[in-house]
Design a protein around this motif. Structure first.
Motif, PDB file in Angstrom:
ATOM      1  N   ILE A 258       0.799  -1.277  -0.137  1.00 16.90           N
ATOM      2  CA  ILE A 258      -0.057   0.109   0.030  1.00 16.90           C
ATOM      3  C   ILE A 258       0.923   1.272  -0.152  1.00 16.90           C
ATOM      4  O   ILE A 258       2.023   1.405   0.834  1.00 16.90           O
ATOM      5  CB  ILE A 258      -0.961  -0.076   1.235  1.00 16.90           C
ATOM      6  N   GLN A 259       0.633   2.297  -1.093  1.00 19.78           N
ATOM      7  CA  GLN A 259       1.176   3.271  -0.829  1.00 19.78           C
ATOM      8  C   GLN A 259       0.133   4.377  -0.709  1.00 19.78           C
ATOM      9  O   GLN A 259      -1.025   4.337  -1.339  1.00 19.78           O
ATOM     10  CB  GLN A 259       2.124   3.810  -2.238  1.00 19.78           C
ATOM     11  N   VAL A 260       0.682   5.801  -0.181  1.00 15.65           N
ATOM     12  CA  VAL A 260      -0.071   7.098  -0.388  1.00 15.65           C
ATOM     13  C   VAL A 260       0.697   7.939  -0.527  1.00 15.65           C
ATOM     14  O   VAL A 260       1.881   8.009  -0.182  1.00 15.65           O
ATOM     15  CB  VAL A 260      -0.938   7.165   1.290  1.00 15.65           C
ATOM     16  N   GLY A 261       0.368   9.129  -1.112  1.00 19.63           N
ATOM     17  CA  GLY A 261       0.855  10.127  -1.507  1.00 19.63           C
ATOM     18  C   GLY A 261       0.224  11.471  -1.865  1.00 19.63           C
ATOM     19  O   GLY A 261      -0.867  11.446  -1.993  1.00 19.63           O
ATOM     20  N   GLY A 262       0.913  12.455  -1.821  1.00 16.48           N
ATOM     21  CA  GLY A 262      -0.001  13.781  -2.361  1.00 16.48           C
ATOM     22  C   GLY A 262       1.112  14.728  -3.013  1.00 16.48           C
ATOM     23  O   GLY A 262       2.441  14.763  -2.993  1.00 16.48           O
ATOM     24  N   SER A 263       0.584  16.067  -3.621  1.00 12.58           N
ATOM     25  CA  SER A 263       1.350  17.011  -3.996  1.00 12.58           C
ATOM     26  C   SER A 263       0.723  18.373  -3.971  1.00 12.58           C
ATOM     27  O   SER A 263      -0.445  18.098  -3.811  1.00 12.58           O
ATOM     28  CB  SER A 263       1.864  16.643  -5.514  1.00 12.58           C
ATOM     29  N   PHE A 264       1.495  19.189  -4.210  1.00 17.01           N
ATOM     30  CA  PHE A 264       0.917  20.813  -4.147  1.00 17.01           C
ATOM     31  C   PHE A 264       1.878  21.525  -4.998  1.00 17.01           C
ATOM     32  O   PHE A 264       3.024  21.266  -5.105  1.00 17.01           O
ATOM     33  CB  PHE A 264       0.821  21.453  -2.596  1.00 17.01           C
TER      34      PHE A 264
ATOM     35  N   THR B 257      -3.597   7.222  -3.720  1.00 14.40           N
ATOM     36  CA  THR B 257      -3.404   5.801  -2.750  1.00 14.40           C
ATOM     37  C   THR B 257      -3.106   4.472  -3.979  1.00 14.40           C
ATOM     38  O   THR B 257      -3.771   4.909  -5.008  1.00 14.40           O
ATOM     39  CB  THR B 257      -4.125   5.373  -1.834  1.00 14.40           C
ATOM     40  N   GLN B 258      -2.448   3.827  -3.640  1.00 16.46           N
ATOM     41  CA  GLN B 258      -2.383   2.592  -4.546  1.00 16.46           C
ATOM     42  C   GLN B 258      -2.256   1.238  -3.478  1.00 16.46           C
ATOM     43  O   GLN B 258      -1.497   1.181  -2.574  1.00 16.46           O
ATOM     44  CB  GLN B 258      -1.049   2.578  -5.256  1.00 16.46           C
ATOM     45  N   LEU B 259      -2.947   0.192  -3.996  1.00 18.36           N
ATOM     46  CA  LEU B 259      -2.981  -1.028  -3.194  1.00 18.36           C
ATOM     47  C   LEU B 259      -2.418  -1.894  -4.336  1.00 18.36           C
ATOM     48  O   LEU B 259      -2.903  -2.044  -5.697  1.00 18.36           O
ATOM     49  CB  LEU B 259      -4.257  -1.323  -2.818  1.00 18.36           C
ATOM     50  N   GLN B 260      -1.337  -2.930  -3.964  1.00 14.36           N
ATOM     51  CA  GLN B 260      -1.154  -3.985  -5.151  1.00 14.36           C
ATOM     52  C   GLN B 260      -0.889  -5.232  -4.363  1.00 14.36           C
ATOM     53  O   GLN B 260      -0.232  -5.380  -3.188  1.00 14.36           O
ATOM     54  CB  GLN B 260       0.360  -3.593  -5.640  1.00 14.36           C
ATOM     55  N   LYS B 261      -1.375  -6.210  -4.974  1.00 16.48           N
ATOM     56  CA  LYS B 261      -1.718  -7.482  -4.328  1.00 16.48           C
ATOM     57  C   LYS B 261      -1.179  -8.740  -5.144  1.00 16.48           C
ATOM     58  O   LYS B 261      -1.757  -8.686  -6.438  1.00 16.48           O
ATOM     59  CB  LYS B 261      -2.902  -7.888  -3.840  1.00 16.48           C
ATOM     60  N   LYS B 262      -0.341  -9.591  -4.828  1.00 18.07           N
ATOM     61  CA  LYS B 262      -0.157 -11.010  -5.523  1.00 18.07           C
ATOM     62  C   LYS B 262      -0.772 -11.869  -4.977  1.00 18.07           C
ATOM     63  O   LYS B 262      -0.950 -12.229  -3.991  1.00 18.07           O
ATOM     64  CB  LYS B 262       1.380 -11.154  -5.679  1.00 18.07           C
TER      65      LYS B 262
ATOM     66  N   THR C 205      -3.159  -4.488  -9.384  1.00 16.21           N
ATOM     67  CA  THR C 205      -2.703  -2.939  -8.941  1.00 16.21           C
ATOM     68  C   THR C 205      -4.138  -2.105  -8.784  1.00 16.21           C
ATOM     69  O   THR C 205      -4.714  -2.017 -10.119  1.00 16.21           O
ATOM     70  CB  THR C 205      -1.817  -2.554  -9.594  1.00 16.21           C
ATOM     71  N   ALA C 206      -4.455  -1.421  -7.903  1.00 18.11           N
ATOM     72  CA  ALA C 206      -5.375  -0.668  -8.146  1.00 18.11           C
ATOM     73  C   ALA C 206      -5.173   0.803  -7.442  1.00 18.11           C
ATOM     74  O   ALA C 206      -4.409   0.853  -6.304  1.00 18.11           O
ATOM     75  CB  ALA C 206      -6.800  -0.775  -7.171  1.00 18.11           C
ATOM     76  N   SER C 207      -5.113   1.900  -8.141  1.00 17.44           N
ATOM     77  CA  SER C 207      -5.031   3.105  -7.633  1.00 17.44           C
ATOM     78  C   SER C 207      -6.131   4.281  -8.067  1.00 17.44           C
ATOM     79  O   SER C 207      -6.954   4.148  -8.584  1.00 17.44           O
ATOM     80  CB  SER C 207      -3.689   3.691  -8.355  1.00 17.44           C
TER      81      SER C 207
ATOM     82  N   PRO D 239      -9.123   7.143 -11.323  1.00 17.30           N
ATOM     83  CA  PRO D 239      -8.726   5.806 -10.809  1.00 17.30           C
ATOM     84  C   PRO D 239      -7.831   4.935 -11.981  1.00 17.30           C
ATOM     85  O   PRO D 239      -7.938   5.224 -13.092  1.00 17.30           O
ATOM     86  CB  PRO D 239     -10.106   5.174 -10.822  1.00 17.30           C
ATOM     87  N   ARG D 240      -7.168   3.983 -11.343  1.00 19.85           N
ATOM     88  CA  ARG D 240      -6.514   3.068 -12.190  1.00 19.85           C
ATOM     89  C   ARG D 240      -6.587   1.684 -11.607  1.00 19.85           C
ATOM     90  O   ARG D 240      -6.513   1.411 -10.496  1.00 19.85           O
ATOM     91  CB  ARG D 240      -5.305   3.320 -12.694  1.00 19.85           C
ATOM     92  N   VAL D 241      -7.140   0.591 -12.398  1.00 24.23           N
ATOM     93  CA  VAL D 241      -7.254  -0.800 -12.131  1.00 24.23           C
ATOM     94  C   VAL D 241      -6.408  -1.755 -13.367  1.00 24.23           C
ATOM     95  O   VAL D 241      -6.416  -1.462 -14.580  1.00 24.23           O
ATOM     96  CB  VAL D 241      -8.516  -1.464 -12.063  1.00 24.23           C
ATOM     97  N   SER D 242      -5.394  -2.411 -12.858  1.00 22.21           N
ATOM     98  CA  SER D 242      -4.945  -3.145 -13.732  1.00 22.21           C
ATOM     99  C   SER D 242      -4.513  -4.759 -13.222  1.00 22.21           C
ATOM    100  O   SER D 242      -4.286  -4.916 -11.846  1.00 22.21           O
ATOM    101  CB  SER D 242      -3.305  -2.481 -13.965  1.00 22.21           C
ATOM    102  N   VAL D 243      -4.546  -5.599 -14.301  1.00 21.03           N
ATOM    103  CA  VAL D 243      -4.423  -7.073 -13.841  1.00 21.03           C
ATOM    104  C   VAL D 243      -3.299  -7.739 -14.614  1.00 21.03           C
ATOM    105  O   VAL D 243      -3.169  -7.605 -15.966  1.00 21.03           O
ATOM    106  CB  VAL D 243      -5.771  -7.777 -13.894  1.00 21.03           C
ATOM    107  N   GLY D 244      -2.308  -8.315 -13.916  1.00 14.89           N
ATOM    108  CA  GLY D 244      -1.234  -9.041 -14.873  1.00 14.89           C
ATOM    109  C   GLY D 244      -1.334 -10.449 -14.429  1.00 14.89           C
ATOM    110  O   GLY D 244      -1.343 -10.704 -13.302  1.00 14.89           O
TER     111      GLY D 244
END
Length: 919
Positions: free
Chosen positions: A536-542, A570-575, A584-586, A601-606
């Protein structure tokens, strides 16, 4: 008791001061040294890098056993357990494939390209050394799916998946995490003020939408360039390149490019580096004399407007001038009927007369790295300063001369987080607009009214004497041009210097700007705490902009304009499934001061398949967005053919212009009437250009600009099929509220739709053209495929890739709207080479073919013919001197071509270079 305590202290002291030294060599399967190999102690930041001969020495403040992690780009990583001091260890790395290379950009966390959730390209040190291009930045053009539009020798614009001009504000370039864009121009100036070649550690490129992690403007793609850390890459290295550029118009001209890097690790806690590079040469000269208004004619056309000729944009209806002269009693009654009812333009100056075609780039940067605890926690201060001279083609052609940009960054980071803040400050230096240079040099020796008056009078006189119209035009122009300043004379040079140093576009052409931006980023990766569940990641910018052009670009006549924007993600990545399935979901939320918030949003599957896990299938859906740029919002600039006016609500009434010599509603007064028009008229009281041209004037539909959005679907495959590495991807993009510009016609009087005064204004030519920044309500989509195959046969590296790109836009529904797709439908690229053909000698070649395409941009629209380009280089290493020699040529064969309508033709470049101690 005292004795026991003392003994314990001595034991502890001996343990804490224990040191182990490991020395050795890293080689490949052929027992050849591998320079630049990273060697680190597992679980710590302690490490070193092998030298030119593959040798290393590492001292560790701990006793054996411990494990070393050994890795190098292009090789499979290895782990070595150290059980005692050693000075003769040899570590062998097996050659890997590009699928084993590690990237960070796709998920903001290290992962193999093989399992990246989206398309990603990597250009590392090995590729930089082997590129046949004269500059590493140019070598990016050989990556699949990548376009490089060449504006000049020192300014190339990178893009992926279409929709771009040289003002490419849909593509982001980050250098060590800092946005390399010009705050005022809103786009990257290539590598003119970027990173030096010796300091490049890796380059990663994400094509397509990346807003879910990187925010606004990471819309078409994002390029990451990271520099070498002085803790890992120490010593002095230098390079020198020299050669010639060859072009039919400009001839053969020398260029040279040199640089130096100094880096030193003072201790386990402190390291520093300094870089400097300088490039100078002659630019690709733009010399097209095509008549953009009527390509079938030449300079004999009285209304001639040459593509790379400036000053001839000023034109007027010659019969109207004759009528004014009759009204003023200068010509006899009825004389206006001797004049044709057509436009006549002033005589312009060629771009070669107005631009020295000098290309120059000066880059300097320094960084201080501090590890207070001698572990992975690091504090970095970095300063970058650049000055450059180039050509930029936007609404006009601009001579960017001594343009200055500086960036300063402070960053705190470790393996799990970073917090960084930086600011960018720019100064336009001695830059100027070549079109207004030509216009105002003309006006400096004879004002427009006088010139057109003399032209009309001479034409009428010649016609009365029975001279044919074509000859009368020639006599009239010769008469009006009496006193014209001739390039090469002292009088012309004096007027030229006066104009380019005057920021008032009514009399000068100086490009004035001192805009700034401030930016802060934060990111935390919780994977070390949440690994059992997910990464899990979280972040931000200004970000805050401060627009400061003194009213020469923006409507900041009364002081700087400020506005800001921020975002969080935020992003969550699970194997799952034995780590074959990767999800991966962001999601990111962004809010600009002038607009509502936006979710991306972004969702990807590998999924990895095959017994040997050699095949990976991926699919993703993501949204991207981009906020209107500073120019979309606050520009207020007369570029000759149109007045550009941004559509921020507070900008519509800031742009105020007075137009003189208005005939009035049916009146015949010359020079007596004037009207005041604000930028609001471009959006609320304007005609569609197409409807006027078709003889059925209708109101334009330009709305206040809003953020642009895209929904991107992508599927792909990466895998190893025996000796072949295959990477294929396809995408489909749906755009909403697509941002571009639309030319509209604003009447000087009347209200559009009144069927009275406004139509009379059109009839009397009492109007001006504005360029509005707006969104299209027409559905726009794009789609494409990229495919690449790489292999090694008998030690030779062979690669081929293909790109297909297309857009779907119903032009008939919005005829005045330009999407600026500007990419060929088909592209083919290939490479062939071997780094070790025989002892210390290697070579590499590349081939590019581009289909023809139509270029749309504010400067001018036109066809770009198909072209083929071959580049090649040979290299020779001198291990004892830690030196390599390289000679190469680009565009072998010399068939000149261009990638954008209006630029100079690209010729050939021949060079020889020497690099010392570049690991």
């Amino acid at each position: 008791m005292r004795t026991i305590t003392l003994a314990i202290m001595l034991i502890v002291s001996s343990i804490t001061t224990a040191q182990t030294t490991v020395k050795g060599k890293v080689v490949d399967d052929n027992n050849q040294p591998i320079p630049g190999t990273n060697i680190k102690v597992q679980g710590s930041a302690v490490g070193t890098v092998t030298d030119f001969d593959g040798l290393f020495s590492l001292t560790v403040d701990q006793s054996p056993p411990f494990t070393l992690l050994v890795s190098s780009v292009g090789f499979e990583a290895n782990t070595i357990t150290i059980s005692s001091d050693t000075s003769d260890i040899t570590i062998t790395l097996k050659e890997g494939t590009e699928l084993d290379e590690v990237v960070i950009s796709a998920s903001r966390t290290p992962e193999r390209i093989f399992e990246s959730p989206v398309s990603v390209e990597r250009f590392g040190i090995k590729q930089i050394k082997n590129t046949p291009a004269a500059d590493f930045y140019d070598g990016l053009e050989n990556l699949k799916g990548v376009d490089i539009n060449t504006n000049s020798l020192t300014f190339k614009s990178i893009n992926t998946r279409g929709f771009t001009t040289f003002a490419n504000n849909r593509f982001v370039q980050l250098v060590d995490g800092m946005d390399n864009s010009s705050p005022a121009l809103n786009f990257v100036l290539g590598n003119l003020l970027g990173i030096t070649e010796l300091d490049v550690n890796s380059i990663e490129l994400l094509p397509g939408a990346s807003s879910a992690l990187y925010g606004a403007n990471a819309f078409n793609g994002i390029l990451f360039m990271t520099s070498k850390n002085p803790f890992d890459h120490t010593g002095i290295s230098a390079y020198f390149k020299g050669g010639i550029t060859s072009q039919d118009v400009a001839g053969d001209n020398e260029f040279y490019d040199y640089g130096i890097r100094l880096a030193h690790k003072f201790s386990d806690k402190f390291a520093a580096k300094v870089n400097f590079s300088y490039l100078r040469g002659t630019d690709w000269a733009a010399s097209s004399t095509v008549n953009v208004l009527n390509p079938a004619t030449d300079r004999t056309d009285p209304a001639y407007d040459g593509l790379n000729v400036y000053g001839d944009e000023v034109s007027t209806n010659i019969r109207g001038v004759g009528q004014a002269l009759v009204n003023a009693g200068i010509l006899p009654a009825g004389a206006q009927n001797l004049l044709p009812d057509e436009d006549v333009s002033r005589t312009g100056y060629n771009e070669l007369d107005l631009n020295a075609n000098r290309a120059e780039s000066v880059k300097f940067d320094a960084a201080l790295h501090y590890r207070p605890f001698a572990n992975d926690f690091e504090i970095i201060y970095q300063a970058k300063v650049g000055r450059g001279t180039t050509i930029y083609q936007g609404a006009n052609r601009y001579s960017i001369k001594n343009f200055f940009l500086q960036q300063h960054k402070l960053e705190f980071k470790n393996n799990n987080f970073f917090v960084r803040g930086y600011f960018t400050d720019e100064d336009a230096g001695d830059s100027y607009d070549t079109r207004f240079t030509g216009i105002n040099i003309n006006r400096s020796w004879k004002d427009d009214n006088t010139w057109f008056g003399e032209y009309a009078g001479a034409f009428a006189t010649a016609s009365l004497q029975g001279v044919l119209p074509e000859q009368a035009h020639a006599i009239a122009r010769q008469t009006a041009d009496t006193g014209r300043l001739i390039p090469g004379t002292a009088e012309f040079a004096s007027a030229f210097n006066q104009v380019i140093n005057d920021p008032n576009l009514a009399t000068g052409s100086k490009f004035q700007d001192a805009t700034q931006l401030k930016h802060a980023d934060v990111n935390y990766n919780f994977s070390h705490l949440t690994a059992d569940f997910a990464d899990i990641q979280v972040g931000g910018s200004f970000r805050e902009y401060k627009l400061n052009s003194s009213g020469t670009i923006f409507t900041d006549f009364d002081g700087p304009i400020r506005y800001s924007e921020f975002g969080i993600y935020t992003q969550l990545q699970k194997k799952l499934a034995d780590e074959r399935l990767k999800i991966t979901a962001s999601v990111r939320y962004d809010k600009a001061e002038l607009f509502d918030g936006n979710l991306s949003p972004r969702v990807s599957v590998g999924y990895t398949v095959g017994e040997n896990r050699n095949h990976n299938l991926r699919a993703s859906v993501q949204t991207g967005f981009r906020n209107p740029t500073t120019q979309d919002l606050y520009i207020g600039l007369d570029v000759g053919r149109a007045i550009l006016v941004g559509s921020a609500p507070d900008n519509l009434d800031r742009d105020v212009r007075v137009f003189d010599d208005v005939s009035g509603a049916g009146q015949t007064i010359i020079g007596g009437n004037s009207v005041t028009i604000t930028g609001r008229a471009a959006y609320e009281n304007a005609f569609s250009v197409t409807s006027v041209a078709n003889g059925a004037p209708e109101a334009a539909s330009s709305q206040i600009v809003q953020p642009e959005k895209v929904t991107a679907f992508e599927v792909g495959y990466r895998g190893k099929l025996k000796k072949f590495i295959v990477d294929v991807s396809g995408y489909y993009n749906q755009y909403k509220d697509f941002i571009s510009t639309e030319n509209v016609i604003v009447p000087y009087y009347g209200q559009v739709g009144d069927n009275a005064l406004s139509l009379l204004a059109l009839q009397n030519r009492d109007f001006t053209v504005y360029q509005a920044y707006t969104n299209s309500d027409v559905d726009i989509t794009s789609f494409g495929v990229t495919a690449g195959v790489d292999t090694k046969i008998a030690g030779f590296n062979i690669g081929v890739n293909y790109t297909y790109a297309e857009q779907d836009f119903d032009k008939a529904r919005d005829p005045d709207f330009q999407t600026n797709f500007n990419t060929p439908k088909h592209k083919v690229k290939a490479s062939f080479g071997k780094a070790d053909l025989f002892n210390n000698f290697g070579f590499n070649t590349s081939y590019r073919w581009s289909d023809d395409y139509f270029w749309e941009a504010p400067f001018e629209n036109g066809d770009v013919p198909s072209f083929s380009v071959i580049d090649a280089q040979i290299s020779y290493k001198i291990p004892k001197l830690k030196t390599s020699l390289k000679a190469g040529a680009t565009n072998i064969g010399g068939d000149e071509y261009f990638t954008a309508f209006g630029t100079g033709l690209i010729g050939s470049q021949y060079y020889i270079g020497l690099t010392i101690n570049n690991l």
